[in-house]
Design an enzyme around this catalytic site. Structure first.
Site, mmCIF file in Angstrom:
data_model
loop_
_atom_site.group_PDB
_atom_site.id
_atom_site.type_symbol
_atom_site.label_atom_id
_atom_site.label_comp_id
_atom_site.label_asym_id
_atom_site.label_seq_id
_atom_site.Cartn_x
_atom_site.Cartn_y
_atom_site.Cartn_z
ATOM 1 N N GLU A 125 -99.082 35.481 -101.510
ATOM 2 C CA GLU A 125 -98.897 36.734 -102.251
ATOM 3 C C GLU A 125 -99.993 36.920 -103.292
ATOM 4 O OE1 GLU A 125 -94.789 36.644 -103.547
ATOM 5 O OE2 GLU A 125 -94.141 37.127 -101.497
ATOM 6 N N CYS A 155 -99.024 37.946 -94.797
ATOM 7 C CA CYS A 155 -97.858 37.291 -94.195
ATOM 8 C C CYS A 155 -98.268 35.990 -93.496
ATOM 9 C CB CYS A 155 -97.217 38.193 -93.153
ATOM 10 S SG CYS A 155 -96.437 39.657 -93.820
ATOM 11 N N ASN A 173 -97.054 32.497 -96.049
ATOM 12 C CA ASN A 173 -97.395 33.745 -96.735
ATOM 13 C C ASN A 173 -98.057 33.456 -98.077
ATOM 14 O OD1 ASN A 173 -94.754 32.838 -97.343
ATOM 15 N ND2 ASN A 173 -94.095 34.841 -98.040
ATOM 16 N N CYS A 195 -97.732 42.724 -88.856
ATOM 17 C CA CYS A 195 -97.917 41.478 -88.101
ATOM 18 C C CYS A 195 -97.706 41.707 -86.611
ATOM 19 C CB CYS A 195 -96.977 40.390 -88.607
ATOM 20 S SG CYS A 195 -97.509 39.731 -90.202
ATOM 21 N N GLU A 240 -97.562 34.922 -90.540
ATOM 22 C CA GLU A 240 -97.997 35.100 -89.148
ATOM 23 C C GLU A 240 -99.485 35.432 -89.082
ATOM 24 O OE1 GLU A 240 -95.402 36.408 -90.708
ATOM 25 O OE2 GLU A 240 -93.884 37.171 -89.344
HETATM 26 N N1 THU Z 1 -93.375 38.005 -94.977
HETATM 27 C C1 THU Z 1 -93.989 37.181 -94.063
HETATM 28 O O1 THU Z 1 -94.814 36.324 -94.426
HETATM 29 N N2 THU Z 1 -93.674 37.325 -92.762
HETATM 30 C C2 THU Z 1 -92.660 38.098 -92.297
HETATM 31 O O2 THU Z 1 -92.383 38.074 -91.112
HETATM 32 C C3 THU Z 1 -91.918 38.978 -93.228
HETATM 33 C C4 THU Z 1 -92.461 39.049 -94.605
HETATM 34 C C5 THU Z 1 -93.658 37.772 -96.402
HETATM 35 C C6 THU Z 1 -94.519 38.786 -97.099
HETATM 36 C C7 THU Z 1 -94.095 38.584 -98.544
HETATM 37 O O3 THU Z 1 -94.821 37.497 -99.091
HETATM 38 C C8 THU Z 1 -92.641 38.178 -98.447
HETATM 39 O O4 THU Z 1 -92.442 37.741 -97.118
HETATM 40 C C9 THU Z 1 -91.666 39.287 -98.771
HETATM 41 O O5 THU Z 1 -91.953 40.446 -98.067
#
Ligand code: THU
Length: 134
Positions: free
Chosen positions: A44, A53, A42, A89, A55
């Protein structure tokens, strides 16, 4: 059956997560039909909704390299239960993954749950739901 190598790849790429805001690291590893693995973490942003995310990073990397056929996906995070993918996702997965494809969700306690695409997102909106797309 759990694909241990793919889970390991998701755990490893998780370390690359750029998460200064949530501090919640997520990793994903996507196996193509041809046997190649695309990983993602992920990423941000100070403008929070711009975050991508793990995925979707893995899927977009694969698609951008011309991959269209996928076998399995593993997702890893330090979550109490095997990490559930977010709704966005799941929708992106459903665009590219067969309904029977296995998605392995894991956490750092070595708990893994496997779902099919159909189980993760039943009754999903698809291209053929738009009349002009048949
Ligand atoms: N996040 C993911 O990368 N994948 C998931 O399946 C759930 C959430 C990330 C997005 C963000 O950077 C952090 O987790 C908190 O939401």
């Amino acid at each position: 059956m759990i694909n241990k190598e793919l889970v390991e790849a998701a755990l490893k790429i998780r370390e690359q997560a750029y998460v200064p805001y949530s501090k919640f690291q997520v990793g994903a590893a996507l196996l193509t039909k041809s046997g190649k693995v695309y990983t993602g973490c992920n990423i941000e942003n100070a403008a929070y909704p711009v975050t991508c995310c793990a995925e979707r990073v893995a899927i977009f990397k694969a698609i951008s390299e011309g991959e269209t056929e996928f076998q399995e996906l593993a997702v890893a995070a330090d979550s109490a239960r095997p990490v559930p993918p977010c709704g966005s996702c799941r929708q992106v997965m459903s665009e590219f993954f067969p309904k029977t494809m296995n998605i392995h969700l894991t956490n750092l306690k070595n708990e893994t749950k496997t779902f099919t695409m159909e189980e993760l997102l039943p009754f999903s909106f698809e291209t053929h739901d738009m009349p002009e797309n048949g």
